[in-house]
Motif scaffolding. Structure first.
Motif, PDB file in Angstrom:
ATOM      1  N   ALA A   1      -7.592 -21.394  -3.031  1.00 39.87           N
ATOM      2  CA  ALA A   1      -8.115 -20.004  -2.135  1.00 39.87           C
ATOM      3  C   ALA A   1      -6.780 -19.317  -1.972  1.00 39.87           C
ATOM      4  O   ALA A   1      -5.960 -19.754  -1.333  1.00 39.87           O
ATOM      5  N   GLY A   2      -6.929 -17.996  -1.895  1.00 41.93           N
ATOM      6  CA  GLY A   2      -5.865 -16.973  -1.582  1.00 41.93           C
ATOM      7  C   GLY A   2      -6.416 -16.062  -0.441  1.00 41.93           C
ATOM      8  O   GLY A   2      -7.395 -15.539  -0.550  1.00 41.93           O
ATOM      9  N   LEU A   3      -5.675 -15.789   0.431  1.00 38.07           N
ATOM     10  CA  LEU A   3      -5.947 -15.072   1.553  1.00 38.07           C
ATOM     11  C   LEU A   3      -5.048 -13.924   1.785  1.00 38.07           C
ATOM     12  O   LEU A   3      -3.857 -13.974   1.992  1.00 38.07           O
ATOM     13  N   ALA A   4      -5.385 -12.463   2.010  1.00 39.50           N
ATOM     14  CA  ALA A   4      -4.438 -11.535   2.555  1.00 39.50           C
ATOM     15  C   ALA A   4      -5.407 -10.647   3.183  1.00 39.50           C
ATOM     16  O   ALA A   4      -6.583 -10.373   3.216  1.00 39.50           O
TER      17      ALA A   4
ATOM     18  N   ASP B   1      -2.992   0.099   2.535  1.00 37.57           N
ATOM     19  CA  ASP B   1      -3.475  -0.760   1.522  1.00 37.57           C
ATOM     20  C   ASP B   1      -4.585   0.070   0.779  1.00 37.57           C
ATOM     21  O   ASP B   1      -5.429   0.975   1.523  1.00 37.57           O
ATOM     22  N   ASP B   2      -4.485  -0.030  -0.502  1.00 34.18           N
ATOM     23  CA  ASP B   2      -5.587   0.224  -1.289  1.00 34.18           C
ATOM     24  C   ASP B   2      -6.520  -0.866  -1.904  1.00 34.18           C
ATOM     25  O   ASP B   2      -5.942  -1.992  -1.719  1.00 34.18           O
ATOM     26  N   PRO B   3      -7.790  -0.654  -2.272  1.00 34.08           N
ATOM     27  CA  PRO B   3      -8.279  -1.906  -2.771  1.00 34.08           C
ATOM     28  C   PRO B   3      -7.430  -2.655  -3.575  1.00 34.08           C
ATOM     29  O   PRO B   3      -7.563  -3.849  -3.545  1.00 34.08           O
ATOM     30  N   ALA B   4      -7.145  -1.898  -4.991  1.00 35.83           N
ATOM     31  CA  ALA B   4      -6.243  -2.831  -5.689  1.00 35.83           C
ATOM     32  C   ALA B   4      -5.098  -3.488  -5.408  1.00 35.83           C
ATOM     33  O   ALA B   4      -4.742  -4.570  -5.850  1.00 35.83           O
ATOM     34  N   THR B   5      -4.408  -2.964  -4.283  1.00 34.16           N
ATOM     35  CA  THR B   5      -3.071  -3.688  -3.437  1.00 34.16           C
ATOM     36  C   THR B   5      -3.590  -4.818  -2.661  1.00 34.16           C
ATOM     37  O   THR B   5      -2.802  -5.812  -2.926  1.00 34.16           O
ATOM     38  N   LEU B   6      -4.809  -4.672  -1.963  1.00 31.32           N
ATOM     39  CA  LEU B   6      -5.081  -5.850  -1.139  1.00 31.32           C
ATOM     40  C   LEU B   6      -5.678  -7.122  -2.211  1.00 31.32           C
ATOM     41  O   LEU B   6      -5.406  -8.234  -1.748  1.00 31.32           O
ATOM     42  N   ILE B   7      -6.338  -6.766  -3.502  1.00 32.64           N
ATOM     43  CA  ILE B   7      -6.802  -7.912  -4.210  1.00 32.64           C
ATOM     44  C   ILE B   7      -5.723  -8.374  -4.739  1.00 32.64           C
ATOM     45  O   ILE B   7      -5.622  -9.760  -5.167  1.00 32.64           O
ATOM     46  N   ARG B   8      -4.559  -7.506  -5.212  1.00 28.09           N
ATOM     47  CA  ARG B   8      -3.416  -8.308  -5.995  1.00 28.09           C
ATOM     48  C   ARG B   8      -2.629  -9.280  -5.090  1.00 28.09           C
ATOM     49  O   ARG B   8      -2.323 -10.333  -5.475  1.00 28.09           O
ATOM     50  N   ARG B   9      -2.549  -8.832  -3.549  1.00 27.47           N
ATOM     51  CA  ARG B   9      -1.867  -9.724  -2.851  1.00 27.47           C
ATOM     52  C   ARG B   9      -2.804 -10.829  -2.568  1.00 27.47           C
ATOM     53  O   ARG B   9      -2.269 -11.998  -2.412  1.00 27.47           O
TER      54      ARG B   9
END
Length: 528
Positions: free
Chosen positions: A355-358, A364-372
């Motif tokens: 799992a990865g957590l941010a 942030d926009d959704p795409a940025t948070l998902i990418r992180r």
């Protein structure tokens, strides 16, 4: 005023109107969506029209036919109106007809027939039986309408209620007046009330048909709305696991971000997937893989709160959106990881997840948070799997684009393992340069990585051929696909059609983590 109306002319006019409505009802029944009960209403209107026609043919057809045609026709039509409403609301029993109503109709018709046979001069008794049955069935209709009322159909049901209340009142009034009335020998000539009966019958039929159209239309609209709601729910639900899908997540994700920004609530995103899931599909079959996905989804659902948003992202990947700070979210994610690790999957035994957590940031926009969060997931993959990695603030020093060789990546063949580690090292050299200003160096490193990859693929295929690996053909096709895609991405980078991040993503996700640490582990039992 009623006495001035010619009964024959009025009767013919009423019959024409009733036949028109009846044929319209039949046409509607045959050409549009119908419901249980619609056919009863259409037949009832037709029977009522024939009943009034039988009255107008008095003297031209046998009296017994005219008497029974009028009386039993009206009785039958009212019974069918009742049956139609009962069937429309699913209130029928084993039979489609209400036996009490139809039994009373037959008794009333029998009484009319006996009265005609033994007291053919006066018709007062027959008229009393006629209105007595009308009163009986009207009261039952009023009770049915009161029980079947629908807030969305208040107007049509109120109109239906008033129609049968009027019929009941008229019948009661006629019964009261006939008790002391002198003998009537001719219904059309002497009974002024028959004109009212014909007018009330026509109005009743018109209003009934109008109300039937309204309640049917309202039901169609309600069913369409329910179908739209189900379709919307289905479009946002993953059919395999029953979790919400990516479309639903993306829609709700934006709302949660807006709400968190407005009220200052912390929001954390966890992306997790099943480790070595391809091996499960290859060794146990895709049906077993689907069962594992369903079981993982069930485990994850048990470990999440009502306020959390758990969705299947695609394939073996899931996303979890939590209203929590990253430390609390990290504990929850690790608790989920341990729960799945300790859970026994009947199909395959043990399963682990990475799992990865941010945590959501102000910009942030959704795409940025998902990418992180996605980057943190791949860091967990590169560090040996079965772990939860949190994003780090210093992306350069602790980037997911820094692969570490883990014991779990070994296949047991010394030469192949050595080549895999060389590929990891060359991938890390490429990743260190991606995003820099020296594109020429990136091209050279990518060329070197692709040459080493092609050399390794040829050697690996030779080993697998000697070991009798049954999936060699598919494995070789995957090698060819990776070689071709790597060359294509390199050409696009050279011509400025793609950024260096496409090269790094390919090297990490498809070559190192996707193929070496997933696909290549499927042949371990054959080469050892």
């Amino acid at each position: 005023m009623l006495a001035a109306l010619d009964p024959h002319t009025l009767g013919i006019a009423v019959s024409i109107v009733l036949f028109t409505v009846a044929f319209q009802a039949m046409f509607y029944l045959l050409t549009t969506k119908s419901y249980p009960g619609n056919e009863c209403w259409a037949v009832a209107l037709m029977v009522l029209a024939f009943s009034f026609l039988a009255l107008q043919l008095r003297g031209r057809i046998p009296d017994i036919v005219s008497v029974l045609g009028l009386n039993y026709g009206v009785f039958l039509s009212m019974c069918l109106f009742y049956d139609g409403l009962a069937r429309f609301h699913g209130r029928t029993g084993r039979t489609r007809m209400n036996l009490v109503n139809h039994g009373m109709a037959l008794l009333a018709a029998g009484g009319v027939l006996l009265h005609y046979a033994f007291n053919g001069v006066s018709i007062n008794g027959r008229v009393l039986l006629f209105h007595g049955f009308q009163l009986f069935i009207s009261v039952r209709m009023l009770a049915m309408i009161a029980q079947s009322r629908n807030p969305q159909q208040r107007g049509p049901y109120a109109a239906l209620f008033m129609v049968f209340l009027t019929v009941a009142c008229v019948s009661l009034t006629r019964i009261y007046l006939l008790l002391d009335a002198p003998p009537i020998t001719s219904l059309l000539q002497q009974d002024v009330g028959i004109r009212m009966i014909m007018l009330v019958g026509m109005a009743q039929a018109l209003i009934l048909w109008f109300c039937i159209l309204l309640i049917t239309h309202t039901r169609i609209e309600r069913e369409l709305e329910e179908a739209r709601g189900k379709a919307e729910l289905a479009s946002r639900t993953d059919t395999l696991t029953g979790l919400r899908n990516r479309q639903h997540f993306e829609a709700e994700f934006r709302r949660e971000i807006e709400r968190a920004s407005r009220y200052g609530q912390p929001v954390s995103l966890v992306i997790f997937d099943i480790d070595h899931f391809k091996r499960v599909n290859d060794q146990h079959g895709h049906q077993t893989g689907d069962e594992v996905l369903v079981e993982v989804a069930r485990c994850a659902s048990k470990m999440t709160r009502a306020s959390d948003l758990l969705c299947r992202w695609g394939g073996e990947e899931f996303v979890l959106l939590m209203l929590a700070a990253d430390d609390d979210a990290l504990k929850a994610a690790d608790k989920l990881r341990r729960h799945i690790e300790q859970h026994t999957f009947p199909q395959v035994g043990a399963i682990t997840i990475s799992a990865g957590l941010a945590q959501l940031r102000a910009d942030d926009d959704p795409a940025t948070l998902i990418r992180r969060a996605d980057n943190a997931l791949y860091r967990a993959k590169s560090r040996g799997r079965n772990r939860v990695e949190k994003e780090v603030s210093d992306f350069a020093s602790a980037s997911p684009l820094s692969l570490r060789w883990a014991p779990g990546f070994t296949c047991g063949h010394p030469a192949i393992d050595e080549q895999h580690q060389i590929l990891f090292g060359k991938t890390n050299l490429l990743l260190e340069r991606c995003g820099g200003r020296d594109d020429k160096e990136v091209v050279e490193l990518m060329e070197d990585l692709l040459r080493e990859t092609e050399r390794h693929f040829r050697y690996e295929e030779g080993v697998l051929r000697k070991s009798g690996y049954p999936h060699l053909k598919e494995h070789g096709e995957e090698h060819a696909r990776l070689n071709q895609k790597g060359r294509l991405l390199l050409d696009q980078f050279r011509t400025g059609q793609a950024p260096s991040s496409t090269l790094s993503s390919f090297a990490v996700r498809e070559l190192a983590l996707g193929h070496i640490s997933e696909e290549d582990l499927s042949y371990v039992s054959y080469i050892n």
